[in-house]
Design an enzyme around this catalytic site. Structure first.
Site, PDB file in Angstrom:
ATOM      1  N   GLY A 184      28.668  65.023  50.743  1.00 59.62           N
ATOM      2  CA  GLY A 184      28.115  64.881  49.391  1.00 59.62           C
ATOM      3  C   GLY A 184      27.676  63.465  49.088  1.00 59.62           C
ATOM      4  O   GLY A 184      26.593  63.223  48.546  1.00 59.62           O
ATOM      5  N   ARG A 185      28.502  62.496  49.454  1.00 62.30           N
ATOM      6  CA  ARG A 185      28.183  61.099  49.128  1.00 62.30           C
ATOM      7  C   ARG A 185      27.128  60.506  50.050  1.00 62.30           C
ATOM      8  O   ARG A 185      26.760  59.344  49.907  1.00 62.30           O
ATOM      9  CB  ARG A 185      29.464  60.267  49.138  1.00 62.30           C
ATOM     10  CG  ARG A 185      30.281  60.372  50.416  1.00 62.30           C
ATOM     11  CD  ARG A 185      31.693  59.844  50.195  1.00 62.30           C
ATOM     12  NE  ARG A 185      32.563  60.008  51.355  1.00 62.30           N
ATOM     13  CZ  ARG A 185      33.274  61.108  51.623  1.00 62.30           C
ATOM     14  NH1 ARG A 185      33.194  62.152  50.813  1.00 62.30           N
ATOM     15  NH2 ARG A 185      34.068  61.169  52.664  1.00 62.30           N
ATOM     16  N   LYS A 198      26.620  70.927  46.489  1.00 64.92           N
ATOM     17  CA  LYS A 198      26.737  71.280  47.914  1.00 64.92           C
ATOM     18  C   LYS A 198      27.481  72.603  48.066  1.00 64.92           C
ATOM     19  O   LYS A 198      27.028  73.495  48.767  1.00 64.92           O
ATOM     20  CB  LYS A 198      27.469  70.156  48.659  1.00 64.92           C
ATOM     21  CG  LYS A 198      27.684  70.440  50.124  1.00 64.92           C
ATOM     22  CD  LYS A 198      28.304  69.261  50.850  1.00 64.92           C
ATOM     23  CE  LYS A 198      28.703  69.678  52.255  1.00 64.92           C
ATOM     24  NZ  LYS A 198      29.304  68.593  53.023  1.00 64.92           N
ATOM     25  N   GLU A 212      32.762  71.598  37.171  1.00 60.33           N
ATOM     26  CA  GLU A 212      31.939  70.845  36.216  1.00 60.33           C
ATOM     27  C   GLU A 212      30.488  71.315  36.259  1.00 60.33           C
ATOM     28  O   GLU A 212      29.862  71.573  35.226  1.00 60.33           O
ATOM     29  CB  GLU A 212      31.967  69.337  36.550  1.00 60.33           C
ATOM     30  CG  GLU A 212      33.276  68.644  36.277  1.00 60.33           C
ATOM     31  CD  GLU A 212      34.241  68.694  37.458  1.00 60.33           C
ATOM     32  OE1 GLU A 212      34.076  69.602  38.325  1.00 60.33           O
ATOM     33  OE2 GLU A 212      35.160  67.867  37.503  1.00 60.33           O
ATOM     34  N   HIS A 235      29.062  36.815  32.462  1.00 62.28           N
ATOM     35  CA  HIS A 235      29.624  36.556  31.125  1.00 62.28           C
ATOM     36  C   HIS A 235      30.785  37.479  30.825  1.00 62.28           C
ATOM     37  O   HIS A 235      31.184  37.622  29.667  1.00 62.28           O
ATOM     38  CB  HIS A 235      28.528  36.697  30.072  1.00 62.28           C
ATOM     39  CG  HIS A 235      27.436  35.690  30.268  1.00 62.28           C
ATOM     40  ND1 HIS A 235      27.479  34.424  29.725  1.00 62.28           N
ATOM     41  CD2 HIS A 235      26.309  35.737  31.016  1.00 62.28           C
ATOM     42  CE1 HIS A 235      26.403  33.747  30.104  1.00 62.28           C
ATOM     43  NE2 HIS A 235      25.679  34.527  30.887  1.00 62.28           N
ATOM     44  N   LYS A 274      41.968  68.892  41.080  1.00 60.73           N
ATOM     45  CA  LYS A 274      41.118  70.045  40.712  1.00 60.73           C
ATOM     46  C   LYS A 274      41.982  71.288  40.550  1.00 60.73           C
ATOM     47  O   LYS A 274      41.820  72.070  39.611  1.00 60.73           O
ATOM     48  CB  LYS A 274      40.103  70.329  41.827  1.00 60.73           C
ATOM     49  CG  LYS A 274      39.011  69.318  42.001  1.00 60.73           C
ATOM     50  CD  LYS A 274      38.080  69.824  43.117  1.00 60.73           C
ATOM     51  CE  LYS A 274      37.093  68.776  43.550  1.00 60.73           C
ATOM     52  NZ  LYS A 274      36.297  69.193  44.701  1.00 60.73           N
ATOM     53  N   GLU A 325      35.615  57.157  48.455  1.00 61.63           N
ATOM     54  CA  GLU A 325      35.899  58.523  48.890  1.00 61.63           C
ATOM     55  C   GLU A 325      35.918  58.556  50.431  1.00 61.63           C
ATOM     56  O   GLU A 325      36.617  59.371  51.029  1.00 61.63           O
ATOM     57  CB  GLU A 325      34.847  59.501  48.339  1.00 61.63           C
ATOM     58  CG  GLU A 325      35.396  60.906  48.138  1.00 61.63           C
ATOM     59  CD  GLU A 325      34.442  61.837  47.401  1.00 61.63           C
ATOM     60  OE1 GLU A 325      33.369  62.145  47.933  1.00 61.63           O
ATOM     61  OE2 GLU A 325      34.783  62.282  46.283  1.00 61.63           O
TER      62      GLU A 325
HETATM   63  O1  F6P Z   1      35.373  66.415  44.359  1.00 55.35           O
HETATM   64  C1  F6P Z   1      34.679  65.557  45.191  1.00 55.35           C
HETATM   65  C2  F6P Z   1      33.417  66.179  45.656  1.00 55.35           C
HETATM   66  O2  F6P Z   1      33.692  67.179  46.579  1.00 55.35           O
HETATM   67  C3  F6P Z   1      32.475  65.146  46.249  1.00 55.35           C
HETATM   68  O3  F6P Z   1      32.739  64.867  47.563  1.00 55.35           O
HETATM   69  C4  F6P Z   1      31.161  65.776  46.012  1.00 55.35           C
HETATM   70  O4  F6P Z   1      30.115  64.870  46.121  1.00 55.35           O
HETATM   71  C5  F6P Z   1      31.354  66.303  44.599  1.00 55.35           C
HETATM   72  O5  F6P Z   1      32.692  66.751  44.590  1.00 55.35           O
HETATM   73  C6  F6P Z   1      30.436  67.392  44.182  1.00 55.35           C
HETATM   74  O6  F6P Z   1      30.529  68.493  45.020  1.00 55.35           O
HETATM   75  P1  F6P Z   1      29.417  69.599  45.051  1.00 55.35           P
HETATM   76  O7  F6P Z   1      28.136  68.951  45.444  1.00 55.35           O
HETATM   77  O8  F6P Z   1      29.888  70.599  46.053  1.00 55.35           O
HETATM   78  O9  F6P Z   1      29.310  70.197  43.674  1.00 55.35           O
END
Ligand code: F6P
Length: 561
Positions: A283-284, A211, A217, A400, A524, A369
């Site tokens: 995002g979620r 987003k 990452e 189990h 972060k 979240e």
């Molecule tokens: O760090 C949490 C977050 O901001 C989430 O809310 C989001 O889904 C995820 O990181 C990934 O963010 P992006 O889509 O901006 O890479």
């Protein structure tokens, strides 16, 4: 217009619920015996979902008090504000309009928010995603050496990963043969390495989904994947050693999904190969936006439209159904009851479907979240406990492993059991219908949790007296059963929307902003500050607290390569 939060604990309904809870001893067996209509009266439908709430620790009075609580805390006004595009995400000053992503084409009247024709924009972007999906699926989209794409790797994390991977796994039977999707999320270099190790760069396409297009990452993994692509093509002797050739390779093997298309271009991905969405999609809540491009490629536009239609059916249910029959409203209120009045700290989600094996992981981001907050949306501290821990595994595996604690532990663990009448694979084991055996487990578990087994029943089986207590099941352990005809794209969309709105209702009662996520930022920032300490910056190392410094020194002393 929505107004500020109402402190739920100051409402008459809250006081009445407290008194009611204190005066009520849970007795599911007794309640069912006394009221033959209980199962029917506490079972509801939302689109194709049949939802049985009757094995929860509620009486009709509990439900009516919870509905009063919703009324007194303005839950439905806040719902209407969300659907209308008001900026209910106050800490980010944004509308919350994931529901707009699944409005059907041509919906009337058009939804215009902050001067934006939301419907037109959504349909235009969806059209681009579908054209791309069709091109990949048909083989029209070729890699840089003219080969057909066989593998799509989605690079994203959080909402840019969990939704797509969960839905891809859930809808595998709908995926096109010969076209496999994989998902890279973790910055652990193992993730990229393992995911790409048996892939052919000439037939692999990466979708960089972010987003913000600023997530460490994802951008790191995208660069690693780009380097892998160039190295692989070079090794195969099909990549000239010049920037133009490298750029051409990226154009054929990388597309992006983001709200920050300028950053996509800066990364080197042609904006023509980028799909957008908007800051009013959290995002979620984004699997139904262009973030779902990998899914659209796998299952195709027709099934993706059915997926969206499923969401929309439950959106409409939530928006228009009377409170007494409104399933997300009732489920959200039940969660409030469980958390704030029965003391539940966690909530299990147990799909009896192997295809839903990533569903709990997906829900963890959606619910935790969203509702893991301790201040309200007006900045004041919350006045009661908020978000419970969501967790789960597919049945029967969980049976189990951890069901022991759900059956006989000291804690209340509300659990949602999800299953489908028709299996995708109707296998038989000799004469035994395996799906029927599977479903027998599903029905047995909620029955055991609700009604338990008394000492008298245990003794009647001839059990030695000294082990009778260990074999008693108290019962009165709350569960919700969710059944659907089968796991189709539409039903998956319905299930996701059901949980989205359930989460919304809880947050609305608690008066929190369920759409921001400031709690993920500190870690972060600190990671960026700590990183130099791991690569020789002694000042950065010295600046750490004693525990963190000692841990870093252990790491430095023990790293072998
Ligand atoms: O760090 C949490 C977050 O901001 C989430 O809310 C989001 O889904 C995820 O990181 C990934 O963010 P992006 O889509 O901006 O890479």
């Amino acid at each position: 217009m929505s107004t500020g939060p109402v402190d739920p604990t100051t409402t008459p309904a809250w006081a009445q619920l407290g008194a009611h809870q204190a005066a009520t001893t849970p007795d599911l067996a007794g309640w069912f015996a006394a009221d033959p209509q209980r199962a029917e009266q506490l079972s509801f439908t939302a689109a194709d979902l049949f939802v049985d709430l009757s094995k929860n620790l509620v009486t009709p009075e509990t439900v009516s008090l919870l509905l009063e609580l919703a009324e007194q805390t303005g839950v439905l006004a806040r719902r209407d504000a969300m659907f209308a595009g008001e900026h209910i995400n106050v800490t980010e000053d944004r509308a919350v309009l994931h529901t707009a992503l699944r409005r059907p084409a041509g919906a009337s009247p058009a939804l215009v928010v902050d001067g934006q024709d939301v419907d037109a924009d959504v349909q235009a972007e969806l059209g681009k995603v579908f054209a791309f999906a069709d091109a990949v699926r048909s083989g029209e989209w070729e890699g840089v050496t003219g080969k057909r794409i066989t593998h799509v790797v989605n690079i994203g994390i959080g909402g840019s990963d969990l939704g797509p991977v969960m839905a891809y796994e859930a809808l595998k039977p709908y995926a096109q043969a010969g076209l496999e999707c994989r998902f890279v999320s973790n910055i652990d270099p193992t993730d990229v390495a393992e995911t790409t190790k048996d892939l052919d760069p000439e037939t692999t396409l990466f979708i960089v989904a972010s987003k913000t297009f600023g997530t460490l990452e994802t951008l790191t993994n995208a660069r690693l994947s780009r380097a892998w692509l160039w190295a692989g093509l070079s090794a195969a002797g099909v990549l000239a050693d010049d920037d133009a050739a490298r750029k051409d390779a990226v154009a054929k093997h990388f597309v992006a999904v983001s709200t920050a298309l300028d950053k996509v271009a800066a990364f080197g991905i042609d904006p023509a190969n980028a799909f957008g969405f908007w800051d009013w999609v959290g995002g979620r809540y984004s699997v139904d936006s262009a973030i779902g491009t990998s899914l659209a490629v796998a299952i195709g536009p027709e099934h993706f439209r059915a997926f969206l239609a499923g969401f929309h059916a439950v959106d409409e249910h939530f928006r228009t159904t009377a409170p007494e029959q409104n399933v997300p409203l009732l489920m959200g209120l039940l969660n409030v009851w469980n958390v704030n009045f029965l003391g539940a700290h966690t909530h299990a989600v147990l799909p009896y479907s192997q295809y839903l094996h990533r569903f709990a992981a997906y829900l963890q981001q959606l619910t935790m979240e969203s509702n893991g907050k301790s201040v309200r949306y007006d900045g004041e501290p919350v006045t009661t406990d908020t978000g419970e821990v969501f967790w789960g595994e597919p049945g029967t595996n969980g049976q189990h492993a951890f069901y022991q604690l759900i059956h006989q532990g000291t804690r209340v663990i509300p659990a949602d059991f999800i299953a489908f009448a028709t299996p995708t694979h109707a296998l038989v084991d000799g004469d035994a219908d395996v799906h029927a055996l599977f479903m027998a487990n599903f029905f047995a578990q909620t029955k055991a949790l609700a009604f338990g087994k008394s000492a008298q029943e245990v003794r009647a089986e001839g059990t030695a007296e000294d082990v009778v207590p260990a074999r008693v099941f108290s019962g009165n352990r709350p569960t919700t059963s969710i059944l659907a005809p089968s796991l189709t794209p539409s039903v998956l969309g319905q299930l996701i929307a059901l949980y989205e709105h359930t989460t919304f209702v809880e947050g609305a009662v608690w008066g929190i902003d369920s759409f921001d996520q400031w709690g993920v930022e500190l870690g972060k920032k600190l990671a960026l500050e700590i990183a130099p300490a791991l690569t020789g910056d002694t000042a950065a190392l010295e600046a750490q607290d004693p525990s963190t410094g000692a841990l870093i020194r252990y790491y430095l002393a023990n790293r072998a390569n």
